[in-house]
Design an enzyme around this catalytic site. Sequence first.
Site, PDB file in Angstrom:
ATOM      1  N   ASP A 201     108.414  53.001  36.523  1.00  7.40           N
ATOM      2  CA  ASP A 201     107.663  51.859  36.658  1.00  7.40           C
ATOM      3  C   ASP A 201     108.711  50.667  36.845  1.00  7.40           C
ATOM      4  O   ASP A 201     109.858  50.956  36.767  1.00  7.40           O
ATOM      5  CB  ASP A 201     106.667  51.379  35.667  1.00  7.40           C
ATOM      6  CG  ASP A 201     105.426  50.783  36.123  1.00  7.40           C
ATOM      7  OD1 ASP A 201     105.461  49.719  36.739  1.00  7.40           O
ATOM      8  OD2 ASP A 201     104.151  51.173  36.153  1.00  7.40           O
ATOM      9  N   HIS A 274     105.810  49.418  42.323  1.00  5.88           N
ATOM     10  CA  HIS A 274     106.203  49.523  40.883  1.00  5.88           C
ATOM     11  C   HIS A 274     107.585  50.399  40.822  1.00  5.88           C
ATOM     12  O   HIS A 274     107.908  51.306  40.024  1.00  5.88           O
ATOM     13  CB  HIS A 274     105.150  50.431  40.042  1.00  5.88           C
ATOM     14  CG  HIS A 274     104.064  49.747  39.657  1.00  5.88           C
ATOM     15  ND1 HIS A 274     103.946  48.765  38.771  1.00  5.88           N
ATOM     16  CD2 HIS A 274     102.667  49.583  40.283  1.00  5.88           C
ATOM     17  CE1 HIS A 274     102.607  48.087  38.540  1.00  5.88           C
ATOM     18  NE2 HIS A 274     102.002  48.656  39.637  1.00  5.88           N
ATOM     19  N   GLU A 337      99.248  48.859  43.799  1.00  5.29           N
ATOM     20  CA  GLU A 337      99.551  47.295  43.368  1.00  5.29           C
ATOM     21  C   GLU A 337     100.983  47.180  44.157  1.00  5.29           C
ATOM     22  O   GLU A 337     101.910  46.897  43.761  1.00  5.29           O
ATOM     23  CB  GLU A 337      99.717  47.192  42.248  1.00  5.29           C
ATOM     24  CG  GLU A 337      98.556  47.125  41.319  1.00  5.29           C
ATOM     25  CD  GLU A 337      98.550  46.954  39.719  1.00  5.29           C
ATOM     26  OE1 GLU A 337      97.818  46.031  39.347  1.00  5.29           O
ATOM     27  OE2 GLU A 337      99.792  47.154  39.189  1.00  5.29           O
ATOM     28  N   TRP A 403      90.546  53.919  40.013  1.00  2.84           N
ATOM     29  CA  TRP A 403      90.698  53.109  38.873  1.00  2.84           C
ATOM     30  C   TRP A 403      90.116  51.782  38.861  1.00  2.84           C
ATOM     31  O   TRP A 403      89.690  51.148  37.916  1.00  2.84           O
ATOM     32  CB  TRP A 403      92.377  52.905  38.504  1.00  2.84           C
ATOM     33  CG  TRP A 403      92.926  52.165  39.492  1.00  2.84           C
ATOM     34  CD1 TRP A 403      93.611  52.352  40.552  1.00  2.84           C
ATOM     35  CD2 TRP A 403      93.396  50.595  39.255  1.00  2.84           C
ATOM     36  NE1 TRP A 403      94.208  51.260  41.143  1.00  2.84           N
ATOM     37  CE2 TRP A 403      94.181  50.119  40.256  1.00  2.84           C
ATOM     38  CE3 TRP A 403      93.117  49.855  37.891  1.00  2.84           C
ATOM     39  CZ2 TRP A 403      94.739  48.841  40.472  1.00  2.84           C
ATOM     40  CZ3 TRP A 403      93.730  48.411  38.204  1.00  2.84           C
ATOM     41  CH2 TRP A 403      94.693  47.904  39.383  1.00  2.84           C
ATOM     42  N   ASP A 430      93.678  50.814  26.917  1.00  2.96           N
ATOM     43  CA  ASP A 430      94.334  49.720  26.342  1.00  2.96           C
ATOM     44  C   ASP A 430      93.680  48.593  26.430  1.00  2.96           C
ATOM     45  O   ASP A 430      94.165  47.225  25.965  1.00  2.96           O
ATOM     46  CB  ASP A 430      95.363  49.454  27.362  1.00  2.96           C
ATOM     47  CG  ASP A 430      95.327  49.291  28.859  1.00  2.96           C
ATOM     48  OD1 ASP A 430      94.122  49.743  29.254  1.00  2.96           O
ATOM     49  OD2 ASP A 430      96.010  48.666  29.592  1.00  2.96           O
ATOM     50  N   THR A 479     100.983  50.765  28.249  1.00 10.13           N
ATOM     51  CA  THR A 479     101.632  50.327  26.922  1.00 10.13           C
ATOM     52  C   THR A 479     102.298  48.985  27.113  1.00 10.13           C
ATOM     53  O   THR A 479     103.059  48.517  26.199  1.00 10.13           O
ATOM     54  CB  THR A 479     102.333  51.318  26.727  1.00 10.13           C
ATOM     55  OG1 THR A 479     103.604  51.588  27.517  1.00 10.13           O
ATOM     56  CG2 THR A 479     101.844  52.587  26.232  1.00 10.13           C
ATOM     57  N   GLU A 480     101.865  48.004  27.936  1.00 10.16           N
ATOM     58  CA  GLU A 480     102.291  46.773  27.999  1.00 10.16           C
ATOM     59  C   GLU A 480     102.368  46.190  26.446  1.00 10.16           C
ATOM     60  O   GLU A 480     103.518  45.315  25.945  1.00 10.16           O
ATOM     61  CB  GLU A 480     101.809  45.867  28.901  1.00 10.16           C
ATOM     62  CG  GLU A 480     101.928  46.204  30.243  1.00 10.16           C
ATOM     63  CD  GLU A 480     101.013  47.063  30.946  1.00 10.16           C
ATOM     64  OE1 GLU A 480     100.793  46.977  32.205  1.00 10.16           O
ATOM     65  OE2 GLU A 480     100.533  47.869  30.156  1.00 10.16           O
TER      66      GLU A 480
END
Length: 544
Positions: A201, A274, A337, A403, A430, A479-480
């Site tokens: 990423d 990304h 994105e 998603w 998350d 996991t930001e």
Amino acid sequence: MKSVLQCGLLWMLIIIMSSYANQIYPVIPQPVDLQPEEGFFELKPATVIVTDSSTRHLGQMLADKLMPATGYHLSVSRRSVGEGPWIELKLNDSLEDLGTEGYRLRVQADRITIEATAQPGLFYGFMTIMQLLPEEIYSPDTIEGIQWKIPCVTITDTPRFQWRGMHLDVCRHFMPIEFVKKYIDLIAMHKMNTFHWHLTDDQGWRIEIKKYPKLTEVGGWRKETLVGRGKSLPREFDGTPHGGFYTQDEVRDIVAYAKERFVTIVPEIEMPGHSQAAIAAYPELGNYDKQFDVCRWWGYGEDVFNVEESTITFLQDVLAEVMDLFPGKFIHIGGDEVPKNHWKNSPAAQARMTELGLSNEEQLQSWFIKRMDTFLAEHGRRLVGWDEILEGGLAPGATVMSWRGTEGGIAAAQAGHDVVMAPGSHTYFDYYQAGPAGEPLAIGGFTPLQKVYAFEPVPDTLTEQQGKHILGAQGQVWTEFILDSDHVEYMALPRMCALAEVVWTPVAQKDYDAFYERLTTHAQRLKLLDVNLHPLLKQAEKTE
């Protein structure tokens, strides 16, 4: 009046019996068919696990699982020995209607028989045995004074979906090998079979590529990390370098570990967006002659891979090494994105569009994805990507991971493409599961346990034939704001348990109250496995 009273008593009896069944058969996910019988099988030191040469390793695995809590070193043999009870693992071709993952389990007072057409079914059968035993069976230490009894029962079981998965992002925060294996164990415990490993990423490149060592030497490390959400300026950073990566030998070890537990790993190598960590390592992959840093904040970087032939070759070289490490059918290439401004402002990208006869950047992205789809197909693999790969036209062999709701999945299934449902609304773990008052910082959203359990992967807008393209569903753990493995567990469980039942159990048999009752026992198992699960909340209310 009498008939009303009788009906009332009957209804109460049904409720009581249902509650009793949930207490003595606390299996998650709920089996398709469970027929109680009288009596118990008691596990004893003399119990023999009966196998043949093709199932011996499974028998040994079962013995290894039973040993810590019981202290019994059970014999694994090709035949029963003496008068002691036995557990038999048996391949049976006549059970073909159960597929390769289904099983039939018969528990009698003197023996247990697990039958299946293939080894995955036998594995899931003995995972059910583990859950029929007292929950203390999951203790890492020997416990004295317990009668290790299993209620007599006949279970016929097979999964509803073929893709039953969990995702883990190790780019925003790196996770150690020991935890990755523990995560795989939890996936297998819940009869899930797919681990979607998000390996690259903007914020980090986590897999060794021998041909391009700077991907990890440079791209595997960021100078510091954003503190909080960073919505207000100036942003605050922690000043601490963060990074790490998995060597190819480590990856092979993890892949082998997963294979033993019938979990297929789907690696994700993000492109064309990304990609800032890769471009930081090799600036020539970007659209400008500019040195980028590995991204220190969340969201996505503005730069994306350029569309030069040399970059296509570079990424296909990467995928070649990835395919050598991961033998599974699917390779995930991200595709989500993708900001288009750098392509719009790049003379080289615009010249490429003219050369290819493309009218917009969405079509350029589609061309990029199709190049990767063709390359993977030539090597016997299938491309899977997030639902943005629909934009500009879908590659012929692509599978869509939906998603942004289920709409992309619906469109793909209607067009004859396979789909994995992963909508943020129900499968993003998350998101907050309670609160957010009193909860650790999360990215936002609200996905409590009961909402996960209510998810239906096959939209009712699809025809029966179109619905067959829904391969299944998976839960996402980005996991930001999840800094370590304990926090991953806190966010993933018990929601993973709910999703496991969504993708295994027939929809007509789902019952949230019954699931929650079984979950109270299951939670004790997880605690014995040192899982930092979120406190159980039957009905969580969102608070501000």
